[in-house]
Design a protein around this motif. Structure first.
Motif, PDB file in Angstrom:
ATOM      1  N   UNK A 123      15.089   2.674   9.025  1.00  0.00           N
ATOM      2  CA  UNK A 123      13.768   2.645   8.387  1.00  0.00           C
ATOM      3  C   UNK A 123      12.832   1.679   9.100  1.00  0.00           C
ATOM      4  N   UNK A 124      13.366   0.543   9.542  1.00  0.00           N
ATOM      5  CA  UNK A 124      12.541  -0.434  10.255  1.00  0.00           C
ATOM      6  C   UNK A 124      11.994   0.167  11.543  1.00  0.00           C
ATOM      7  N   UNK A 125      12.834   0.897  12.284  1.00  0.00           N
ATOM      8  CA  UNK A 125      12.360   1.557  13.507  1.00  0.00           C
ATOM      9  C   UNK A 125      11.274   2.573  13.177  1.00  0.00           C
ATOM     10  N   UNK A 126      11.437   3.289  12.076  1.00  0.00           N
ATOM     11  CA  UNK A 126      10.434   4.282  11.682  1.00  0.00           C
ATOM     12  C   UNK A 126       9.124   3.615  11.269  1.00  0.00           C
ATOM     13  N   UNK A 127       9.204   2.482  10.580  1.00  0.00           N
ATOM     14  CA  UNK A 127       7.991   1.760  10.175  1.00  0.00           C
ATOM     15  C   UNK A 127       7.237   1.261  11.406  1.00  0.00           C
ATOM     16  N   UNK A 128       7.970   0.751  12.395  1.00  0.00           N
ATOM     17  CA  UNK A 128       7.321   0.322  13.646  1.00  0.00           C
ATOM     18  C   UNK A 128       6.574   1.486  14.281  1.00  0.00           C
ATOM     19  N   UNK A 129       7.244   2.647  14.307  1.00  0.00           N
ATOM     20  CA  UNK A 129       6.609   3.832  14.888  1.00  0.00           C
ATOM     21  C   UNK A 129       5.377   4.243  14.086  1.00  0.00           C
ATOM     22  N   UNK A 130       5.463   4.150  12.757  1.00  0.00           N
ATOM     23  CA  UNK A 130       4.322   4.523  11.915  1.00  0.00           C
ATOM     24  C   UNK A 130       3.127   3.608  12.165  1.00  0.00           C
ATOM     25  N   UNK A 131       3.371   2.304  12.389  1.00  0.00           N
ATOM     26  CA  UNK A 131       2.256   1.388  12.673  1.00  0.00           C
ATOM     27  C   UNK A 131       1.560   1.763  13.966  1.00  0.00           C
ATOM     28  N   UNK A 132       2.342   2.049  14.991  1.00  0.00           N
ATOM     29  CA  UNK A 132       1.746   2.458  16.266  1.00  0.00           C
ATOM     30  C   UNK A 132       1.017   3.794  16.112  1.00  0.00           C
ATOM     31  N   UNK A 133       1.592   4.705  15.344  1.00  0.00           N
ATOM     32  CA  UNK A 133       0.953   6.002  15.113  1.00  0.00           C
ATOM     33  C   UNK A 133      -0.356   5.841  14.349  1.00  0.00           C
ATOM     34  N   UNK A 134      -0.397   4.883  13.448  1.00  0.00           N
ATOM     35  CA  UNK A 134      -1.626   4.649  12.692  1.00  0.00           C
ATOM     36  C   UNK A 134      -2.748   4.177  13.613  1.00  0.00           C
ATOM     37  N   UNK A 135      -2.402   3.371  14.610  1.00  0.00           N
ATOM     38  CA  UNK A 135      -3.409   2.947  15.590  1.00  0.00           C
ATOM     39  C   UNK A 135      -3.896   4.146  16.392  1.00  0.00           C
ATOM     40  N   UNK A 136      -2.971   5.039  16.751  1.00  0.00           N
ATOM     41  CA  UNK A 136      -3.353   6.255  17.468  1.00  0.00           C
ATOM     42  C   UNK A 136      -4.269   7.114  16.597  1.00  0.00           C
ATOM     43  N   UNK A 137      -3.953   7.203  15.304  1.00  0.00           N
ATOM     44  CA  UNK A 137      -4.803   7.968  14.389  1.00  0.00           C
ATOM     45  C   UNK A 137      -6.201   7.361  14.303  1.00  0.00           C
ATOM     46  N   UNK A 138      -6.275   6.035  14.318  1.00  0.00           N
ATOM     47  CA  UNK A 138      -7.578   5.378  14.294  1.00  0.00           C
ATOM     48  C   UNK A 138      -8.357   5.694  15.559  1.00  0.00           C
ATOM     49  N   UNK A 139      -7.671   5.711  16.693  1.00  0.00           N
ATOM     50  CA  UNK A 139      -8.303   6.080  17.966  1.00  0.00           C
ATOM     51  C   UNK A 139      -8.906   7.483  17.869  1.00  0.00           C
ATOM     52  N   UNK A 140      -8.109   8.429  17.355  1.00  0.00           N
ATOM     53  CA  UNK A 140      -8.610   9.794  17.221  1.00  0.00           C
ATOM     54  C   UNK A 140      -9.719   9.898  16.184  1.00  0.00           C
ATOM     55  N   UNK A 141      -9.596   9.157  15.086  1.00  0.00           N
ATOM     56  CA  UNK A 141     -10.595   9.224  14.021  1.00  0.00           C
ATOM     57  C   UNK A 141     -11.944   8.681  14.472  1.00  0.00           C
ATOM     58  N   UNK A 142     -11.941   7.756  15.429  1.00  0.00           N
ATOM     59  CA  UNK A 142     -13.187   7.186  15.952  1.00  0.00           C
ATOM     60  C   UNK A 142     -13.724   7.965  17.150  1.00  0.00           C
ATOM     61  N   UNK A 143     -13.091   9.091  17.481  1.00  0.00           N
ATOM     62  CA  UNK A 143     -13.662   9.946  18.531  1.00  0.00           C
ATOM     63  C   UNK A 143     -13.052   9.794  19.884  1.00  0.00           C
ATOM     64  N   UNK A 144     -11.979   9.039  20.019  1.00  0.00           N
ATOM     65  CA  UNK A 144     -11.328   8.930  21.329  1.00  0.00           C
ATOM     66  C   UNK A 144     -12.183   8.164  22.312  1.00  0.00           C
ATOM     67  N   UNK A 145     -12.478   8.819  23.434  1.00  0.00           N
ATOM     68  CA  UNK A 145     -13.260   8.169  24.480  1.00  0.00           C
ATOM     69  C   UNK A 145     -12.438   7.817  25.688  1.00  0.00           C
ATOM     70  N   UNK A 146     -11.287   8.489  25.837  1.00  0.00           N
ATOM     71  CA  UNK A 146     -10.408   8.206  26.975  1.00  0.00           C
ATOM     72  C   UNK A 146     -11.069   8.614  28.277  1.00  0.00           C
ATOM     73  N   UNK A 147     -10.874   7.790  29.309  1.00  0.00           N
ATOM     74  CA  UNK A 147     -11.331   8.123  30.651  1.00  0.00           C
ATOM     75  C   UNK A 147     -10.205   7.885  31.628  1.00  0.00           C
ATOM     76  N   UNK A 148     -10.004   8.843  32.545  1.00  0.00           N
ATOM     77  CA  UNK A 148      -8.962   8.694  33.550  1.00  0.00           C
ATOM     78  C   UNK A 148      -9.427   7.674  34.581  1.00  0.00           C
TER      79      UNK A 148
END
Length: 411
Positions: A385-410
Protein backbone atom coordinates in the motif's frame (compact mmCIF):
# COMPACT_ATOMS: atom_id res chain seq x y z
CA UNK A 1 11.07 9.36 -18.10
CA UNK A 2 12.18 12.40 -20.10
CA UNK A 3 13.62 10.14 -22.77
CA UNK A 4 10.36 8.20 -23.00
CA UNK A 5 8.37 11.43 -23.34
CA UNK A 6 10.65 12.71 -26.11
CA UNK A 7 10.34 9.40 -27.95
CA UNK A 8 6.56 9.47 -27.56
CA UNK A 9 6.29 13.00 -29.00
CA UNK A 10 8.51 12.02 -31.92
CA UNK A 11 6.99 8.63 -32.77
CA UNK A 12 3.51 8.23 -31.26
CA UNK A 13 1.06 7.52 -34.09
CA UNK A 14 -1.96 9.24 -32.53
CA UNK A 15 0.06 12.44 -32.22
CA UNK A 16 1.36 12.14 -35.78
CA UNK A 17 -2.22 11.76 -37.05
CA UNK A 18 -3.18 14.93 -35.13
CA UNK A 19 -0.25 16.79 -36.70
CA UNK A 20 -1.37 15.69 -40.18
CA UNK A 21 -4.79 17.15 -39.42
CA UNK A 22 -3.10 20.45 -38.57
CA UNK A 23 -1.28 20.40 -41.90
CA UNK A 24 -4.57 19.80 -43.74
CA UNK A 25 -6.18 22.67 -41.82
CA UNK A 26 -3.26 24.94 -42.72
CA UNK A 27 -3.93 24.32 -46.42
CA UNK A 28 -7.58 25.27 -45.89
CA UNK A 29 -6.48 28.50 -44.19
CA UNK A 30 -4.33 29.37 -47.22
CA UNK A 31 -7.40 28.91 -49.42
CA UNK A 32 -9.60 30.98 -47.10
CA UNK A 33 -7.21 33.95 -47.25
CA UNK A 34 -7.86 34.22 -51.01
CA UNK A 35 -11.66 33.98 -50.86
CA UNK A 36 -12.06 37.73 -51.42
CA UNK A 37 -10.18 37.68 -54.72
CA UNK A 38 -11.92 37.06 -58.07
CA UNK A 39 -11.75 33.66 -59.74
CA UNK A 40 -10.03 33.41 -63.13
CA UNK A 41 -10.39 30.52 -65.60
CA UNK A 42 -8.95 29.80 -69.04
CA UNK A 43 -10.93 27.73 -71.53
CA UNK A 44 -9.78 26.65 -75.00
CA UNK A 45 -12.22 24.72 -77.19
CA UNK A 46 -12.57 23.54 -80.78
CA UNK A 47 -15.80 22.14 -82.17
CA UNK A 48 -16.81 20.67 -85.50
CA UNK A 49 -20.34 19.36 -86.21
CA UNK A 50 -22.09 17.93 -89.27
CA UNK A 51 -25.83 18.70 -89.03
CA UNK A 52 -28.51 16.79 -90.94
CA UNK A 53 -29.26 18.14 -94.39
CA UNK A 54 -32.96 17.98 -93.49
CA UNK A 55 -32.55 20.04 -90.34
CA UNK A 56 -32.99 23.79 -90.10
CA UNK A 57 -29.29 24.26 -89.39
CA UNK A 58 -28.27 21.96 -92.30
CA UNK A 59 -30.61 23.75 -94.69
CA UNK A 60 -29.16 27.11 -93.62
CA UNK A 61 -25.51 26.23 -94.24
CA UNK A 62 -26.31 24.46 -97.51
CA UNK A 63 -26.81 27.87 -99.04
CA UNK A 64 -23.04 28.30 -98.78
CA UNK A 65 -21.42 26.21 -101.55
CA UNK A 66 -19.04 23.49 -100.29
CA UNK A 67 -20.17 23.79 -96.67
CA UNK A 68 -21.91 20.88 -94.95
CA UNK A 69 -20.49 21.22 -91.43
CA UNK A 70 -20.03 23.87 -88.73
CA UNK A 71 -16.76 24.74 -87.00
CA UNK A 72 -16.21 26.89 -83.92
CA UNK A 73 -12.88 27.74 -82.26
CA UNK A 74 -12.61 29.65 -79.01
CA UNK A 75 -9.95 30.69 -76.44
CA UNK A 76 -11.22 32.81 -73.58
CA UNK A 77 -10.49 34.02 -70.06
CA UNK A 78 -13.45 34.23 -67.69
CA UNK A 79 -13.46 36.18 -64.42
CA UNK A 80 -16.03 36.07 -61.62
CA UNK A 81 -16.23 38.02 -58.37
CA UNK A 82 -18.79 38.27 -55.58
CA UNK A 83 -19.03 41.48 -53.59
CA UNK A 84 -18.84 40.79 -49.83
CA UNK A 85 -21.70 43.13 -48.96
CA UNK A 86 -23.11 41.18 -46.00
CA UNK A 87 -19.80 39.78 -44.66
CA UNK A 88 -20.42 36.25 -45.94
CA UNK A 89 -16.90 35.79 -47.32
CA UNK A 90 -15.34 37.37 -44.24
CA UNK A 91 -17.30 34.93 -42.05
CA UNK A 92 -16.05 32.01 -44.12
CA UNK A 93 -12.48 33.15 -43.48
CA UNK A 94 -13.14 33.43 -39.74
CA UNK A 95 -14.74 29.99 -39.63
CA UNK A 96 -11.83 28.37 -41.47
CA UNK A 97 -9.18 30.04 -39.30
CA UNK A 98 -11.08 29.14 -36.12
CA UNK A 99 -11.36 25.54 -37.30
CA UNK A 100 -7.60 25.50 -37.87
CA UNK A 101 -6.90 26.84 -34.38
CA UNK A 102 -9.34 24.31 -32.93
CA UNK A 103 -7.47 21.53 -34.72
CA UNK A 104 -4.14 22.86 -33.45
CA UNK A 105 -5.40 22.98 -29.86
CA UNK A 106 -6.84 19.48 -30.26
CA UNK A 107 -3.39 18.27 -31.30
CA UNK A 108 -1.89 19.93 -28.22
CA UNK A 109 -4.50 18.15 -26.12
CA UNK A 110 -3.42 14.84 -27.67
CA UNK A 111 0.21 15.67 -26.84
CA UNK A 112 -0.62 16.59 -23.25
CA UNK A 113 -2.65 13.39 -22.85
CA UNK A 114 0.26 11.40 -24.31
CA UNK A 115 2.74 12.94 -21.87
CA UNK A 116 0.51 12.27 -18.88
CA UNK A 117 -0.12 8.68 -20.02
CA UNK A 118 3.62 8.05 -20.37
CA UNK A 119 4.37 9.59 -16.97
CA UNK A 120 1.55 7.67 -15.27
CA UNK A 121 2.74 4.43 -16.87
CA UNK A 122 6.34 5.05 -15.87
CA UNK A 123 5.43 5.75 -12.24
CA UNK A 124 3.23 2.67 -12.22
CA UNK A 125 6.19 0.64 -13.48
CA UNK A 126 8.39 1.96 -10.64
CA UNK A 127 5.64 1.05 -8.17
CA UNK A 128 5.56 -2.50 -9.52
CA UNK A 129 9.36 -2.67 -9.15
CA UNK A 130 9.11 -1.65 -5.50
CA UNK A 131 6.23 -4.02 -4.83
CA UNK A 132 8.28 -6.82 -6.43
CA UNK A 133 11.15 -6.16 -4.00
CA UNK A 134 8.74 -6.16 -1.06
CA UNK A 135 7.13 -9.42 -2.23
CA UNK A 136 10.49 -11.15 -2.69
CA UNK A 137 11.69 -10.06 0.76
CA UNK A 138 8.40 -11.31 2.19
CA UNK A 139 8.81 -14.61 0.31
CA UNK A 140 12.25 -15.10 1.92
CA UNK A 141 10.74 -14.27 5.32
CA UNK A 142 7.90 -16.77 4.85
CA UNK A 143 10.36 -19.43 3.73
CA UNK A 144 12.25 -18.84 6.97
CA UNK A 145 9.00 -19.10 8.92
CA UNK A 146 8.13 -22.34 7.13
CA UNK A 147 11.53 -23.86 7.99
CA UNK A 148 11.14 -22.80 11.61
CA UNK A 149 7.63 -24.28 11.75
CA UNK A 150 8.89 -27.61 10.42
CA UNK A 151 11.60 -27.68 13.09
CA UNK A 152 9.04 -26.93 15.78
CA UNK A 153 6.81 -29.72 14.46
CA UNK A 154 9.73 -32.15 14.73
CA UNK A 155 10.04 -31.01 18.32
CA UNK A 156 6.29 -31.66 18.72
CA UNK A 157 5.66 -28.03 19.67
CA UNK A 158 3.25 -27.40 16.73
CA UNK A 159 1.02 -29.59 14.59
CA UNK A 160 1.07 -30.39 10.87
CA UNK A 161 -1.66 -27.76 10.46
CA UNK A 162 0.82 -25.03 11.35
CA UNK A 163 3.24 -26.34 8.71
CA UNK A 164 0.46 -26.40 6.09
CA UNK A 165 -0.62 -22.86 6.94
CA UNK A 166 2.95 -21.56 6.65
CA UNK A 167 3.44 -23.41 3.35
CA UNK A 168 0.17 -21.99 1.98
CA UNK A 169 1.26 -18.46 2.86
CA UNK A 170 4.58 -18.97 1.08
CA UNK A 171 2.81 -20.34 -2.00
CA UNK A 172 0.42 -17.38 -2.02
CA UNK A 173 3.33 -14.94 -1.98
CA UNK A 174 5.09 -16.86 -4.78
CA UNK A 175 1.94 -16.66 -6.94
CA UNK A 176 1.64 -12.94 -6.18
CA UNK A 177 5.21 -12.42 -7.44
CA UNK A 178 4.24 -13.99 -10.78
CA UNK A 179 1.22 -11.68 -10.93
CA UNK A 180 3.52 -8.69 -10.41
CA UNK A 181 5.86 -9.99 -13.12
CA UNK A 182 2.93 -10.17 -15.54
CA UNK A 183 1.67 -6.69 -14.62
CA UNK A 184 5.16 -5.26 -15.02
CA UNK A 185 5.61 -6.80 -18.48
CA UNK A 186 2.21 -5.53 -19.62
CA UNK A 187 3.06 -2.04 -18.39
CA UNK A 188 6.38 -2.11 -20.26
CA UNK A 189 4.56 -3.16 -23.42
CA UNK A 190 2.02 -0.34 -23.03
CA UNK A 191 4.79 2.24 -22.62
CA UNK A 192 6.58 0.87 -25.69
CA UNK A 193 3.45 1.26 -27.80
CA UNK A 194 2.92 4.82 -26.52
CA UNK A 195 6.42 5.68 -27.78
CA UNK A 196 5.72 4.14 -31.19
CA UNK A 197 7.80 0.99 -30.70
CA UNK A 198 7.13 -2.71 -30.61
CA UNK A 199 6.57 -4.18 -27.10
CA UNK A 200 9.93 -4.38 -25.32
CA UNK A 201 11.68 -3.85 -22.00
CA UNK A 202 11.75 -0.31 -20.59
CA UNK A 203 15.07 0.92 -19.21
CA UNK A 204 14.91 2.73 -15.88
CA UNK A 205 17.67 3.96 -13.62
CA UNK A 206 15.72 5.23 -10.62
CA UNK A 207 13.56 3.90 -7.81
CA UNK A 208 10.15 5.05 -6.68
CA UNK A 209 11.53 6.06 -3.28
CA UNK A 210 14.07 8.38 -4.96
CA UNK A 211 11.40 10.54 -6.58
CA UNK A 212 10.28 13.52 -4.54
CA UNK A 213 7.02 15.44 -4.65
CA UNK A 214 7.21 19.19 -3.85
CA UNK A 215 5.93 19.84 -0.34
CA UNK A 216 4.20 23.07 -1.33
CA UNK A 217 2.17 23.80 -4.44
CA UNK A 218 0.19 26.93 -5.25
CA UNK A 219 -3.47 26.46 -4.42
CA UNK A 220 -4.57 29.41 -6.55
CA UNK A 221 -6.24 28.70 -9.87
CA UNK A 222 -5.89 31.87 -11.96
CA UNK A 223 -8.17 32.04 -14.97
CA UNK A 224 -5.12 32.64 -17.16
CA UNK A 225 -3.66 29.27 -16.16
CA UNK A 226 -6.87 27.38 -16.88
CA UNK A 227 -7.25 29.19 -20.22
CA UNK A 228 -3.98 27.60 -21.34
CA UNK A 229 -5.61 24.19 -21.44
CA UNK A 230 -5.83 22.92 -25.03
CA UNK A 231 -9.37 21.60 -24.59
CA UNK A 232 -10.57 24.97 -23.23
CA UNK A 233 -8.93 26.82 -26.12
CA UNK A 234 -10.35 24.30 -28.58
CA UNK A 235 -13.84 24.93 -27.16
CA UNK A 236 -13.25 28.66 -27.48
CA UNK A 237 -12.25 28.28 -31.14
CA UNK A 238 -15.27 26.05 -31.74
CA UNK A 239 -17.41 28.90 -30.41
CA UNK A 240 -15.74 31.37 -32.78
CA UNK A 241 -16.29 29.00 -35.71
CA UNK A 242 -19.95 28.46 -34.76
CA UNK A 243 -20.47 32.23 -34.59
CA UNK A 244 -18.88 32.63 -38.02
CA UNK A 245 -21.07 29.88 -39.50
CA UNK A 246 -24.11 31.67 -38.11
CA UNK A 247 -22.93 34.79 -39.93
CA UNK A 248 -22.66 32.83 -43.17
CA UNK A 249 -26.14 31.37 -42.77
CA UNK A 250 -27.60 34.82 -42.11
CA UNK A 251 -25.82 36.37 -45.10
CA UNK A 252 -27.23 33.68 -47.36
CA UNK A 253 -30.70 35.14 -46.72
CA UNK A 254 -29.75 38.44 -48.39
CA UNK A 255 -29.08 39.30 -52.06
CA UNK A 256 -25.69 38.51 -53.58
CA UNK A 257 -23.95 40.70 -56.15
CA UNK A 258 -21.90 38.84 -58.75
CA UNK A 259 -19.82 40.36 -61.52
CA UNK A 260 -18.55 38.17 -64.36
CA UNK A 261 -16.43 39.03 -67.37
CA UNK A 262 -15.11 37.02 -70.28
CA UNK A 263 -12.88 37.85 -73.22
CA UNK A 264 -10.75 36.12 -75.82
CA UNK A 265 -10.73 34.89 -79.41
CA UNK A 266 -13.55 33.24 -81.32
CA UNK A 267 -13.88 32.20 -84.97
CA UNK A 268 -15.77 29.65 -87.06
CA UNK A 269 -12.67 28.83 -89.09
CA UNK A 270 -9.35 27.63 -87.73
CA UNK A 271 -7.51 29.93 -90.11
CA UNK A 272 -9.27 32.98 -88.63
CA UNK A 273 -8.87 31.91 -84.95
CA UNK A 274 -5.97 34.24 -84.22
CA UNK A 275 -6.92 36.92 -86.74
CA UNK A 276 -6.90 40.05 -84.61
CA UNK A 277 -8.67 42.29 -83.90
CA UNK A 278 -11.48 40.62 -85.84
CA UNK A 279 -11.54 37.46 -83.72
CA UNK A 280 -11.59 39.34 -80.39
CA UNK A 281 -14.71 39.28 -78.23
CA UNK A 282 -15.62 40.50 -74.73
CA UNK A 283 -18.48 40.16 -72.26
CA UNK A 284 -19.24 41.80 -68.90
CA UNK A 285 -22.23 40.81 -66.75
CA UNK A 286 -23.47 42.02 -63.41
CA UNK A 287 -26.24 40.23 -61.50
CA UNK A 288 -28.06 40.53 -58.21
CA UNK A 289 -29.66 37.32 -56.93
CA UNK A 290 -32.19 37.38 -54.10
CA UNK A 291 -33.34 33.97 -52.83
CA UNK A 292 -37.13 33.90 -52.51
CA UNK A 293 -38.32 30.34 -52.05
CA UNK A 294 -35.83 27.54 -51.34
CA UNK A 295 -38.16 25.14 -49.50
CA UNK A 296 -37.19 26.94 -46.23
CA UNK A 297 -33.64 25.62 -46.53
CA UNK A 298 -31.93 28.97 -45.94
CA UNK A 299 -34.20 29.83 -42.99
CA UNK A 300 -33.58 26.39 -41.49
CA UNK A 301 -29.81 26.77 -41.92
CA UNK A 302 -29.94 30.10 -40.08
CA UNK A 303 -32.01 28.73 -37.18
CA UNK A 304 -29.80 25.64 -36.86
CA UNK A 305 -26.66 27.81 -36.94
CA UNK A 306 -28.02 29.91 -34.06
CA UNK A 307 -28.77 26.79 -32.03
CA UNK A 308 -25.30 25.39 -32.72
CA UNK A 309 -23.80 28.72 -31.61
CA UNK A 310 -25.71 28.52 -28.31
CA UNK A 311 -24.56 24.91 -27.93
CA UNK A 312 -20.94 26.01 -28.47
CA UNK A 313 -21.35 28.65 -25.73
CA UNK A 314 -22.57 26.01 -23.30
CA UNK A 315 -19.75 23.63 -24.26
CA UNK A 316 -17.18 26.36 -23.67
CA UNK A 317 -18.58 27.16 -20.23
CA UNK A 318 -18.64 23.46 -19.34
CA UNK A 319 -15.00 23.02 -20.43
CA UNK A 320 -13.96 25.90 -18.14
CA UNK A 321 -15.85 24.36 -15.21
CA UNK A 322 -14.28 20.96 -15.89
CA UNK A 323 -10.82 22.54 -16.02
CA UNK A 324 -11.23 24.29 -12.68
CA UNK A 325 -12.67 21.13 -11.14
CA UNK A 326 -9.79 18.95 -12.35
CA UNK A 327 -7.19 21.40 -11.02
CA UNK A 328 -8.93 21.54 -7.65
CA UNK A 329 -9.22 17.75 -7.49
CA UNK A 330 -5.53 17.29 -8.29
CA UNK A 331 -4.51 19.73 -5.55
CA UNK A 332 -6.71 17.93 -3.00
CA UNK A 333 -5.20 14.56 -3.94
CA UNK A 334 -1.66 15.90 -3.62
CA UNK A 335 -2.29 17.39 -0.19
CA UNK A 336 -4.20 14.44 1.27
CA UNK A 337 -1.94 11.74 -0.19
CA UNK A 338 1.02 13.42 1.51
CA UNK A 339 -0.64 12.82 4.89
CA UNK A 340 -1.68 9.29 3.93
CA UNK A 341 1.90 8.47 2.95
CA UNK A 342 3.23 9.68 6.32
CA UNK A 343 0.71 7.59 8.25
CA UNK A 344 1.28 4.51 6.08
CA UNK A 345 5.07 4.78 6.50
CA UNK A 346 4.64 4.84 10.29
CA UNK A 347 2.31 1.84 10.05
CA UNK A 348 4.88 -0.07 8.00
CA UNK A 349 7.52 0.57 10.66
CA UNK A 350 5.11 -0.57 13.39
CA UNK A 351 4.21 -3.78 11.55
CA UNK A 352 7.85 -4.58 10.82
CA UNK A 353 8.48 -4.50 14.57
CA UNK A 354 5.36 -6.62 15.09
CA UNK A 355 6.68 -9.27 12.67
CA UNK A 356 10.02 -9.36 14.45
CA UNK A 357 8.37 -9.67 17.86
CA UNK A 358 5.95 -12.33 16.60
CA UNK A 359 8.83 -14.47 15.34
CA UNK A 360 10.69 -14.17 18.66
CA UNK A 361 7.56 -15.06 20.63
CA UNK A 362 6.84 -17.95 18.26
CA UNK A 363 10.32 -19.37 18.80
CA UNK A 364 9.88 -19.16 22.56
CA UNK A 365 6.41 -20.70 22.42
CA UNK A 366 4.63 -17.54 23.61
CA UNK A 367 2.79 -16.95 20.27
CA UNK A 368 1.09 -19.36 17.89
CA UNK A 369 1.69 -19.69 14.16
CA UNK A 370 -1.53 -17.77 13.29
CA UNK A 371 -0.22 -14.64 15.03
CA UNK A 372 3.02 -14.87 13.04
CA UNK A 373 1.18 -15.35 9.73
CA UNK A 374 -1.21 -12.50 10.50
CA UNK A 375 1.65 -10.14 11.35
CA UNK A 376 3.51 -11.05 8.15
CA UNK A 377 0.38 -10.67 6.02
CA UNK A 378 -0.42 -7.25 7.50
CA UNK A 379 3.15 -6.09 6.98
CA UNK A 380 3.14 -7.23 3.34
CA UNK A 381 -0.15 -5.52 2.52
CA UNK A 382 0.91 -2.29 4.20
CA UNK A 383 4.26 -2.15 2.39
CA UNK A 384 2.47 -2.77 -0.91
CA UNK A 385 0.00 0.00 0.00
CA UNK A 386 2.86 2.38 0.78
CA UNK A 387 4.33 1.83 -2.70
CA UNK A 388 0.90 2.48 -4.21
CA UNK A 389 0.45 5.69 -2.19
CA UNK A 390 3.84 6.95 -3.41
CA UNK A 391 2.74 6.23 -6.97
CA UNK A 392 -0.59 8.00 -6.39
CA UNK A 393 1.20 11.15 -5.17
CA UNK A 394 3.36 11.27 -8.27
CA UNK A 395 0.30 10.57 -10.44
CA UNK A 396 -1.55 13.42 -8.77
CA UNK A 397 1.25 15.79 -9.80
CA UNK A 398 0.96 14.47 -13.36
CA UNK A 399 -2.80 15.06 -13.22
CA UNK A 400 -2.17 18.63 -12.09
CA UNK A 401 0.20 19.09 -15.04
CA UNK A 402 -2.50 17.89 -17.43
CA UNK A 403 -5.25 19.87 -15.69
CA UNK A 404 -3.25 23.10 -16.14
CA UNK A 405 -2.81 22.49 -19.87
CA UNK A 406 0.57 20.81 -20.09
CA UNK A 407 3.01 22.95 -22.01
CA UNK A 408 5.71 20.36 -22.66
CA UNK A 409 8.46 21.32 -25.09
CA UNK A 410 11.07 18.98 -26.53
CA UNK A 411 14.58 20.16 -25.66
Amino acid sequence: LLQLINEGIAHNYDLQIAIKRIEAAQEQVKEAKLLGLPGLDLQVSAQSSRPSDKSLTGASISTFPGNNHIEDYSAAFSLSWEADIWGKIRSRKEATIAAYLETSDAARAVQTRLITDIAQGYYNLLMLDEQMEVARENLALRDSTLQLTRLLKQATQVTELAVQQAAAQKQSTAAFIHQLEMDRSLQEHALSILTGKLPDKIARSTRLSQLKVPDTLSTGVPAAMVSRRPDVKASEMALVAANARAGIAKANLYPSLNITAAGGLNAFKASDWFNMPGALFGLVTGSVAQPIFQHRQLKTDWEVAKIEREEAVLSFRQSVLNAVGEVSDALVRINQLKQIQKITAIRVHTLEQAVSNAQLLFKSGMANYLEVITAQQNALQTELSLADVKRQRLSAVVELYGALGGGWKVK
